[in-house]
Design an enzyme around this catalytic site. Structure first.
Site, PDB file in Angstrom:
ATOM      1  N   LYS A  39      -0.166   8.931   2.658  1.00 43.24           N
ATOM      2  CA  LYS A  39       0.983   8.406   1.914  1.00 43.24           C
ATOM      3  C   LYS A  39       1.020   9.008   0.518  1.00 43.24           C
ATOM      4  CE  LYS A  39       3.194   3.986   0.764  1.00 43.24           C
ATOM      5  NZ  LYS A  39       3.339   4.160  -0.703  1.00 43.24           N
ATOM      6  N   HIS A  85       5.539   6.294  -4.589  1.00 43.55           N
ATOM      7  CA  HIS A  85       4.967   4.977  -4.872  1.00 43.55           C
ATOM      8  C   HIS A  85       6.006   4.035  -5.484  1.00 43.55           C
ATOM      9  CE1 HIS A  85       0.702   3.436  -4.742  1.00 43.55           C
ATOM     10  NE2 HIS A  85       1.356   2.385  -5.150  1.00 43.55           N
ATOM     11  N   TYR A 140      -7.582   3.095  -0.114  1.00 44.15           N
ATOM     12  CA  TYR A 140      -7.664   4.017  -1.244  1.00 44.15           C
ATOM     13  C   TYR A 140      -9.028   4.699  -1.212  1.00 44.15           C
ATOM     14  CZ  TYR A 140      -3.621   1.602  -3.279  1.00 44.15           C
ATOM     15  OH  TYR A 140      -2.385   1.065  -3.505  1.00 44.15           O
ATOM     16  N   GLY A 147      10.905   4.721  -0.104  1.00 36.91           N
ATOM     17  CA  GLY A 147      11.427   4.780  -1.463  1.00 36.91           C
ATOM     18  C   GLY A 147      12.911   4.484  -1.567  1.00 36.91           C
ATOM     19  N   THR A 160      -3.669   6.215   0.862  1.00 41.29           N
ATOM     20  CA  THR A 160      -2.707   6.374  -0.224  1.00 41.29           C
ATOM     21  C   THR A 160      -3.313   7.241  -1.312  1.00 41.29           C
ATOM     22  OG1 THR A 160      -1.703   4.223   0.241  1.00 41.29           O
ATOM     23  CG2 THR A 160      -1.305   5.168  -1.932  1.00 41.29           C
ATOM     24  N   ILE A 165      14.878   2.093   0.022  1.00 38.13           N
ATOM     25  CA  ILE A 165      15.649   1.579   1.163  1.00 38.13           C
ATOM     26  C   ILE A 165      16.138   0.165   0.853  1.00 38.13           C
ATOM     27  CG2 ILE A 165      15.547   0.854   3.577  1.00 38.13           C
ATOM     28  CD1 ILE A 165      15.519   3.854   3.316  1.00 38.13           C
ATOM     29  N   ARG A 166      17.455  -0.022   0.889  1.00 37.64           N
ATOM     30  CA  ARG A 166      18.045  -1.331   0.619  1.00 37.64           C
ATOM     31  C   ARG A 166      19.018  -1.780   1.709  1.00 37.64           C
ATOM     32  NH1 ARG A 166      14.434  -0.748  -2.283  1.00 37.64           N
ATOM     33  NH2 ARG A 166      14.296  -1.029  -4.555  1.00 37.64           N
ATOM     34  N   SER A 178      -2.256  -3.573   2.906  1.00 43.12           N
ATOM     35  CA  SER A 178      -2.972  -2.963   1.792  1.00 43.12           C
ATOM     36  C   SER A 178      -4.430  -3.403   1.762  1.00 43.12           C
ATOM     37  CB  SER A 178      -2.300  -3.348   0.473  1.00 43.12           C
ATOM     38  OG  SER A 178      -3.058  -2.905  -0.638  1.00 43.12           O
TER      39      SER A 178
END
Length: 388
Positions: free
Chosen positions: A252, A276, A129, A308, A155, A310-311, A107
């Protein structure tokens, strides 16, 4: 082995026990009612598998390529802002990703510099950004290029909806002496976290990747303020950004087929289907529900990343079957980082790798590249799409 965990859920539990309450709440919270955040996770449970029992492949290939970089599994690190969960922050994450043979998304609001992170992982994509004027944006891109970043992620998916029904965690603007004293009781309740930071220095909450030569790194809120005060970008601006970068370029925050087609028009290398992490406009459907329509619209024209909820490895396989080339993870690796630093991030990536491999075996697929929608049992009404 006492530090090892077998599931991302266990990493989550350990992170909650280890982190001061405000830090933990900042990781798990979504916007407003949290409808999108919750749907991101629960929607995966609506998708089923129909496994085979014989003629299964003895070996399975998990490798792929994202933004020109070869990776050993279809999981990359999603860029997240200032990481106060561990003193080594993004550098520890980058090392873990490198050890796992995958790429790092960094980031522009990160706590560690692009130079340090690229040194730890040569497969680093820099996220930016639309903040400041074009000259400042160009200077930041040039710094990332000089440091060795191999791709750029822009993003676009945040509407600044920060209100939360359960309350937003108090996040200090800067860590001066008064702030440290005020937050000291929170740290005292989490002595292991506090001891780690005392040994390495408490986080200063600055953003070193947005500064130009001769400037002092602003606080997170200073960088955030510049972003919020910048006029919103147009597709013409995005096309200019892509042209100026000149290399692998991802957008993104895509949720609609028409926006995905615009990404193709501006020459993007990849898009990320993302809301997000539930921190954008609440009531946006789960990203996995939106993925099929986007993939149908543009899937053969650029790379599709998914981000978004994902586990587990089976979640990765479901996203790939619905049209993604790879997935990005955020909270999952942050929980691993909080639980056990670099080793904890590697632990999370190992869990996902094992889960992907197991799902491929059960489905009878020798490669992730052979996954398709007919590998899933998709209930009626699962998909969400805009008619464009």
């Amino acid at each position: 082995m006492s530090e090892w965990f077998e599931t991302v859920a266990e990493a989550h539990r350990r992170a909650e026990k280890r982190l001061p309450r405000p830090v933990y709440k900042a990781l798990v919270a979504g916007s407003e009612r949290g409808l999108t955040l919750n749907d991101n996770i629960s929607a995966f449970g609506e998708l089923g598998f129909a496994p085979h029992v014989a003629d299964l492949p003895a070996k399975r290939d998990l490798s792929t390529t994202v933004l020109g970089q070869e990776i050993s599994l279809p999981v990359i690190i999603s860029p997240t802002g200032v990481q106060a969960v561990h003193p080594e922050g993004e550098v520890a994450v980058a090392r873990a990703a490198a050890a796992a043979g995958t790429a790092m998304g960094l980031s522009s609001f990160a706590s560690r510099s692009i130079e340090d992170v690229v040194e730890a992982n040569s497969k680093t994509f820099f996220q930016i950004y639309w903040a400041g004027d074009r000259d400042r944006i160009l200077a930041r891109m040039q710094r990332a290029r000089d440091a060795g970043a191999t791709g750029l992620i822009v993003t676009l998916d945040w509407s600044f909806a920060t209100a939360r029904d359960w309350g937003s965690p108090p996040i200090p603007e800067k860590m001066d002496l008064r702030t440290k004293l005020r937050f000291a009781p929170q740290g005292m309740f989490r002595p292991r976290w506090l001891w780690d930071f005392l040994r390495h220095g408490l986080p200063d909450l600055t953003t070193p990747n947005v500064v130009l030569p001769g400037e002092t790194a602003p606080t997170f809120f200073g960088a955030y303020g510049e972003w919020m005060q910048t006029p919103l970008p147009t597709w013409e601006d995005v096309a200019w950004l892509r042209e100026q970068w000149g290399g692998p370029f991802a957008i993104k925050g895509i949720t609609r087929p028409d926006d995905a087609r615009r990404a193709v028009d501006v020459g993007a290398t990849a898009i990320s289907v993302s809301n997000h992490g539930g921190n954008n406009l609440d009531s946006t459907p789960a990203a996995i529900r939106l993925l099929p329509a986007v993939a149908d619209a543009v899937g053969d024209q650029l790379e599709i990343l998914f981000d978004g909820g994902i586990r587990r490895g089976s979640d990765v396989v479901k996203a790939l079957a619905l049209g993604a080339n790879a997935v990005m993870i955020g909270r999952a690796y942050l929980w691993g980082l909080a639980a056990n630093g670099q080793a904890g991030v590697q632990n999370v990536l190992d869990i996902l790798r094992s889960g992907i491999d197991s799902a491929l075996l059960g489905l009878g697929k020798p490669s992730i590249h052979e996954l398709a929608p007919d590998d899933l049992i998709i209930p009626d009404g699962f998909r969400r799409e805009v008619n464009t």
